[in-house]
Design an enzyme around this catalytic site. Sequence first.
Site, PDB file in Angstrom:
ATOM      1  N   LYS A  29      76.419 -21.179  16.184  1.00  0.00           N
ATOM      2  CA  LYS A  29      75.450 -22.240  16.450  1.00  0.00           C
ATOM      3  C   LYS A  29      74.236 -22.008  15.557  1.00  0.00           C
ATOM      4  CE  LYS A  29      72.581 -24.253  20.064  1.00  0.00           C
ATOM      5  NZ  LYS A  29      72.289 -24.333  21.501  1.00  0.00           N
ATOM      6  N   LYS A  31      78.733 -25.475  15.491  1.00  0.00           N
ATOM      7  CA  LYS A  31      77.740 -26.499  15.823  1.00  0.00           C
ATOM      8  C   LYS A  31      76.536 -26.367  14.918  1.00  0.00           C
ATOM      9  CE  LYS A  31      74.582 -27.717  19.411  1.00  0.00           C
ATOM     10  NZ  LYS A  31      73.898 -27.290  20.577  1.00  0.00           N
TER      11      LYS A  31
HETATM   12  C1  PBG Z   1      71.110 -25.857  24.455  1.00  0.00           C
HETATM   13  C2  PBG Z   1      71.750 -26.865  23.575  1.00  0.00           C
HETATM   14  C3  PBG Z   1      71.205 -27.617  22.504  1.00  0.00           C
HETATM   15  C4  PBG Z   1      72.219 -28.495  22.087  1.00  0.00           C
HETATM   16  C5  PBG Z   1      73.322 -28.237  22.877  1.00  0.00           C
HETATM   17  N1  PBG Z   1      73.019 -27.216  23.772  1.00  0.00           N
HETATM   18  C6  PBG Z   1      69.854 -27.662  21.956  1.00  0.00           C
HETATM   19  C7  PBG Z   1      69.278 -26.577  21.177  1.00  0.00           C
HETATM   20  O1  PBG Z   1      69.860 -25.522  20.961  1.00  0.00           O
HETATM   21  O2  PBG Z   1      68.125 -26.785  20.773  1.00  0.00           O
HETATM   22  C8  PBG Z   1      72.111 -29.524  20.993  1.00  0.00           C
HETATM   23  C9  PBG Z   1      73.086 -30.648  21.077  1.00  0.00           C
HETATM   24  C10 PBG Z   1      72.785 -31.810  20.206  1.00  0.00           C
HETATM   25  O3  PBG Z   1      71.857 -31.813  19.368  1.00  0.00           O
HETATM   26  O4  PBG Z   1      73.498 -32.797  20.357  1.00  0.00           O
HETATM   27  N2  PBG Z   1      70.714 -24.684  23.876  1.00  0.00           N
END
Ligand code: PBG
Length: 325
Positions: free
Chosen positions: A196, A249
Amino acid sequence: MGSFPQVRMRRLRGSPAIRQMTLETRLSVSDFIYPMFVTHGRDVRKEIVPMPGMYQLSLDHLLSEVGEVEALGIPAVLLFGIPAKKDEMGTEAYEPNGIVQEAIRVIKQAAPDMMVIGDVCLCEFTDHGHCGVIEDGRVNNDKTLALLAKVALCQAEAGVDMVAPSAMMDGQVSAIREALDAGGYEELPIMAYSAKYASAFYGPFRVAAESSPQMGDRKGYQMDPANTRQALREIQQDIDEGADIIMVKPALSYMDVISKAREAFGYPVAAYNVSGEYAMVKAAAENEWVDGQRITMEILTSIKRAGADMIISYHAKEVARWLEG
Ligand code: PBG
């Protein structure tokens, strides 16, 4: 032989029938996971401005929406919650009557076959907006682990079908696996947000989930967009800790990472087509600068072609309708 004029690649493109026959990648409604944002109160259906077609929903509206999702044949939803009150430790994330736990129970009761996945993180629930416990101005990894384990267990007790840890803390998958096993949930799978990235593509989500960090950024725990070798190490770690599904992601800018993950590991790969990817497409399509349907299908097909087995996408409902065609 083996080259022009004996070989003519255009023979495989001469008619719709032969083009269909030689397709290498096909999107199916069963590839999709639909994210939803749940909030307290009654009769709340608040559009998320940068994400046209997406809403913060109270439980009553959530149910009718889930009915629609199920009727379209989408097999799973991924839940995010907006708590009544945020605090330093993100307590609503692991209270039995927290908004996500309520939503899990309500959905599983009304639509038992719908797969419900819980996002396991603290950022929507903390007043500082970070994904863990703050100590001396930074997120303390090891103190956060116990809380993430509590979130996962609390969701399991509410009846969730799979947990998806997204906080990017080291050791979060094993901490969650241990807590689930100790609680008797050894059959509950973990979909780990393994690679991520610290991405500007999450901007609209942070509006949707009201989860922007109040100071600093997430670069101390989420990955740098420049790195792929590190992504493979992150994924390996999560596999060693017990992840059942690995995730990359965002998706669109990280298709090389999806492709490498698919080649390097025998695990199912999920890709998260995130909020900013959705927002860009919607904004351009609304201006008629691009053809929204064609560009959406092209992007999602490419994500699958890169190697994703499943795609988390805000487009899931419209794609299901287009596929029904
Ligand atoms: C929680 C999380 C996030 C997203 C999914 N789970 C936000 C982040 O890390 O700031 C982002 C999903 C999206 O942008 O569609 N940590």
